[in-house]
Design a protein around this motif. Structure first.
Motif: not given
Length: 279
Positions: A6, A234-235
């Motif tokens: 991420y 994807f954080d």
């Protein structure tokens, strides 16, 4: 630590495969069905031969990730539509967060097994896309600061690949042997550096795009923009109590501006090729 990264890492042209490029173009926020000619023209920017691109499209069709509403035109297939809708939500990521009251979301997966490697990867990708990290005990956790109720969240996970039998819980108190340090599953400092790097890279690119050729501008905006979108998707969306939420939102806002410029660069690139073809 999840296998799905991420942090922001810009792409090199040789990192772009035919398969990844097609899926990237299909998941664009303004994506419409793509003609094979446009896909071939996009591939040419990254040194991908037309024959290689066609093979990638054929395989994506076979995997159910693409479908062809008409001859020579492609759109996301049934196995990709839910995932691509999720990926396209990056522009409205701020709407997915609410204030954190200290609760945690817990996903139990041990009963699902690990022998089906394809399903295992789909499960872990789905969890990663919602910011979960795996604990030493083998379950997955994240702060309970996502909007929506638990049933809706479970449906969102299964729609993009998690198992139908996955178990989700919301934990307000945790008692366990040894210290519970779930916040340590993420690195706020590394995330903050990633946000700053992404913003700086986009700002530098915006300063120089006007001097680039149409080919170079289109190529550059994809090489820079796609990794930023991946980092947003994807954080872990950490609350301010655990991470640099302001830095993340600044990166997302800068990406919205960069995306508009990037789309304009790609329209100009395709228009120039169409004009040349007509001459």
């Amino acid at each position: 630590m999840s296998q799905f990264v991420y942090y922001y890492n810009p792409l090199d042209p040789q990192d772009v495969s035919a398969r990844a490029l097609v899926l990237s173009l299909m998941s664009s926020t303004d994506a419409s069905p793509q003609a094979i000619g446009r896909l071939i023209n996009a591939a040419a920017l990254f040194g991908i031969e037309a024959s290689t691109l066609r093979v990638a499209v054929t395989r994506l069709m076979k995997d159910g990730l693409l479908e062809s509403p008409e001859r020579g035109v492609y759109s996301p297939g049934p196995k990709a539509q839910a995932l691509m809708r999720r990926v396209q939500q990056w522009e409205h990521v701020a709407d997915r967060m609410v204030d954190w009251n200290g609760d945690w979301l817990v996903a139990l997966t041990k009963h699902l097994g690990r022998s089906d490697r394809k399903q295992l990867r789909a499960r872990e990708r789905a969890l990663a896309l919602f910011g979960y990290q795996q604990t030493e005990e083998g379950f997955w956790v994240r702060p309970a600061n996502l909007s929506g109720d638990l049933d809706s969240h479970r449906s969102d996970l299964t729609d993009i690949g998690a198992d139908e039998d996955i178990i989700l819980m919301r934990a307000c108190e945790i008692a366990m042997a040894g210290p519970q340090n779930w916040a340590g599953l993420w690195s706020p400092k590394a995330l903050s550096r990633s946000y700053a790097q992404a913003i700086k890279t986009m700002e530098r690119s915006l300063e120089g795009l006007a001097t680039r050729s149409m080919d170079d501008a289109a190529r550059e905006t994809l090489l820079i923009g796609q990794p930023v979108i991946r980092a947003i998707n994807f954080d872990p969306l950490l609350p301010p109590e655990l991470g640099d939420q302001d830095g993340f939102l600044r990166m997302a806002e800068k990406m919205r501006a960069y995306n508009k410029v990037g789309q304009a660069c790609w329209r100009a690139y395709h228009a120039s090729l169409e004009e040349t073809a007509q001459d």
